[in-house]
Motif scaffolding. Sequence first.
Motif, PDB file in Angstrom:
ATOM      1  N   PRO A   1     -48.647  31.787  75.263  1.00 18.20           N
ATOM      2  CA  PRO A   1     -48.201  30.932  76.368  1.00 18.20           C
ATOM      3  C   PRO A   1     -47.271  29.794  75.967  1.00 18.20           C
ATOM      4  O   PRO A   1     -46.581  29.240  76.827  1.00 18.20           O
ATOM      5  N   ALA A   2     -47.220  29.432  74.697  1.00 21.21           N
ATOM      6  CA  ALA A   2     -46.318  28.360  74.265  1.00 21.21           C
ATOM      7  C   ALA A   2     -44.867  28.842  74.173  1.00 21.21           C
ATOM      8  O   ALA A   2     -43.954  28.039  74.041  1.00 21.21           O
ATOM      9  N   LEU A   3     -44.662  30.156  74.260  1.00 24.81           N
ATOM     10  CA  LEU A   3     -43.321  30.726  74.137  1.00 24.81           C
ATOM     11  C   LEU A   3     -42.742  31.051  75.505  1.00 24.81           C
ATOM     12  O   LEU A   3     -43.464  31.382  76.435  1.00 24.81           O
ATOM     13  N   THR A   4     -41.429  30.974  75.600  1.00 31.14           N
ATOM     14  CA  THR A   4     -40.720  31.407  76.795  1.00 31.14           C
ATOM     15  C   THR A   4     -39.792  32.543  76.383  1.00 31.14           C
ATOM     16  O   THR A   4     -38.711  32.299  75.837  1.00 31.14           O
ATOM     17  N   PRO A   5     -40.199  33.782  76.592  1.00 31.01           N
ATOM     18  CA  PRO A   5     -39.372  34.915  76.165  1.00 31.01           C
ATOM     19  C   PRO A   5     -38.192  35.137  77.103  1.00 31.01           C
ATOM     20  O   PRO A   5     -38.335  35.094  78.326  1.00 31.01           O
ATOM     21  N   ILE A   6     -37.027  35.362  76.510  1.00 27.78           N
ATOM     22  CA  ILE A   6     -35.797  35.570  77.265  1.00 27.78           C
ATOM     23  C   ILE A   6     -35.105  36.790  76.670  1.00 27.78           C
ATOM     24  O   ILE A   6     -34.743  36.781  75.485  1.00 27.78           O
ATOM     25  N   ILE A   7     -34.921  37.822  77.470  1.00 21.02           N
ATOM     26  CA  ILE A   7     -34.191  38.992  76.970  1.00 21.02           C
ATOM     27  C   ILE A   7     -32.697  38.694  77.035  1.00 21.02           C
ATOM     28  O   ILE A   7     -32.157  38.383  78.091  1.00 21.02           O
ATOM     29  N   TYR A   8     -32.057  38.763  75.881  1.00 18.96           N
ATOM     30  CA  TYR A   8     -30.613  38.526  75.762  1.00 18.96           C
ATOM     31  C   TYR A   8     -29.946  39.886  75.626  1.00 18.96           C
ATOM     32  O   TYR A   8     -29.726  40.405  74.537  1.00 18.96           O
ATOM     33  N   HIS A   9     -29.655  40.445  76.773  1.00 19.25           N
ATOM     34  CA  HIS A   9     -29.127  41.810  76.823  1.00 19.25           C
ATOM     35  C   HIS A   9     -28.525  41.982  78.209  1.00 19.25           C
ATOM     36  O   HIS A   9     -29.022  41.419  79.166  1.00 19.25           O
TER      37      HIS A   9
ATOM     38  N   ARG B   1     -28.251  33.177  79.890  1.00 22.55           N
ATOM     39  CA  ARG B   1     -29.599  33.025  79.338  1.00 22.55           C
ATOM     40  C   ARG B   1     -29.571  32.278  78.005  1.00 22.55           C
ATOM     41  O   ARG B   1     -30.445  31.464  77.733  1.00 22.55           O
ATOM     42  N   LEU B   2     -28.571  32.540  77.193  1.00 21.94           N
ATOM     43  CA  LEU B   2     -28.448  31.828  75.923  1.00 21.94           C
ATOM     44  C   LEU B   2     -28.135  30.357  76.181  1.00 21.94           C
ATOM     45  O   LEU B   2     -28.703  29.472  75.537  1.00 21.94           O
ATOM     46  N   ASP B   3     -27.264  30.081  77.140  1.00 20.92           N
ATOM     47  CA  ASP B   3     -26.937  28.690  77.474  1.00 20.92           C
ATOM     48  C   ASP B   3     -28.175  27.931  77.934  1.00 20.92           C
ATOM     49  O   ASP B   3     -28.403  26.788  77.533  1.00 20.92           O
ATOM     50  N   ASP B   4     -28.982  28.558  78.782  1.00 17.38           N
ATOM     51  CA  ASP B   4     -30.214  27.917  79.265  1.00 17.38           C
ATOM     52  C   ASP B   4     -31.170  27.626  78.117  1.00 17.38           C
ATOM     53  O   ASP B   4     -31.757  26.545  78.039  1.00 17.38           O
ATOM     54  N   ALA B   5     -31.327  28.579  77.223  1.00 16.86           N
ATOM     55  CA  ALA B   5     -32.242  28.396  76.089  1.00 16.86           C
ATOM     56  C   ALA B   5     -31.726  27.295  75.166  1.00 16.86           C
ATOM     57  O   ALA B   5     -32.487  26.416  74.745  1.00 16.86           O
TER      58      ALA B   5
END
Length: 194
Positions: A85-93, A100-104
């Motif tokens: 739960p401490a992670l926020t997974p983002i698929i960069y594809h 998505r990369l900019d948000d991260a």
Amino acid sequence: RFAATLRPYQRRGFAWLEAATSEGFGPLLADDMGLGKTIQALALLQSRALDQVDPSDSREPAISLVVAPPSTLENWRHESLKLAPALTPIIYHGATRAERLDDAAAGRAGGAPLLITSYQTLLKDVERLSQLEWDHLIFDEIQQIKNLRTKSYRAARTLTARRRLALSGTPVENSSLELYAVVDLLNPGFLGSR
């Protein structure tokens, strides 16, 4: 809190990953398929994300990157959501990956961002991805880039990270030079010249 109970061999694997990366080494976790390599890596990321939590710290959370085969991207996201739960997974594809990369990178993703991409996308976006310093850089199924002469291997070499690790069920398939390539990617210069 990590939402899974690790089996004894997974606890040993997690402890080994934690010790090796803490000492500055890039470990290779080479377990058979189905023994929970992803879970052990997520336990490490969850542990490190919790260690970084400081309410007075206004800096954006450090971003980690997983490079994996396209068929496993959704599994990484799903397992991360379910277990860490401490992670926020983002698929960069796909077509909207730049947003998505900019948000991260701007800290708008929440939690400790975990960018999940494929080897093919890494090759396409190597210039952009190599501009960031990753907290953890994880190569899943690293045998996919075991050849020192490939563009994918050279792209992976350009990435900068505080900690590197790799997962594989088959780190050596044809020759010992493949193992050299993997170890050199995780620990540049450690084995000396070929």
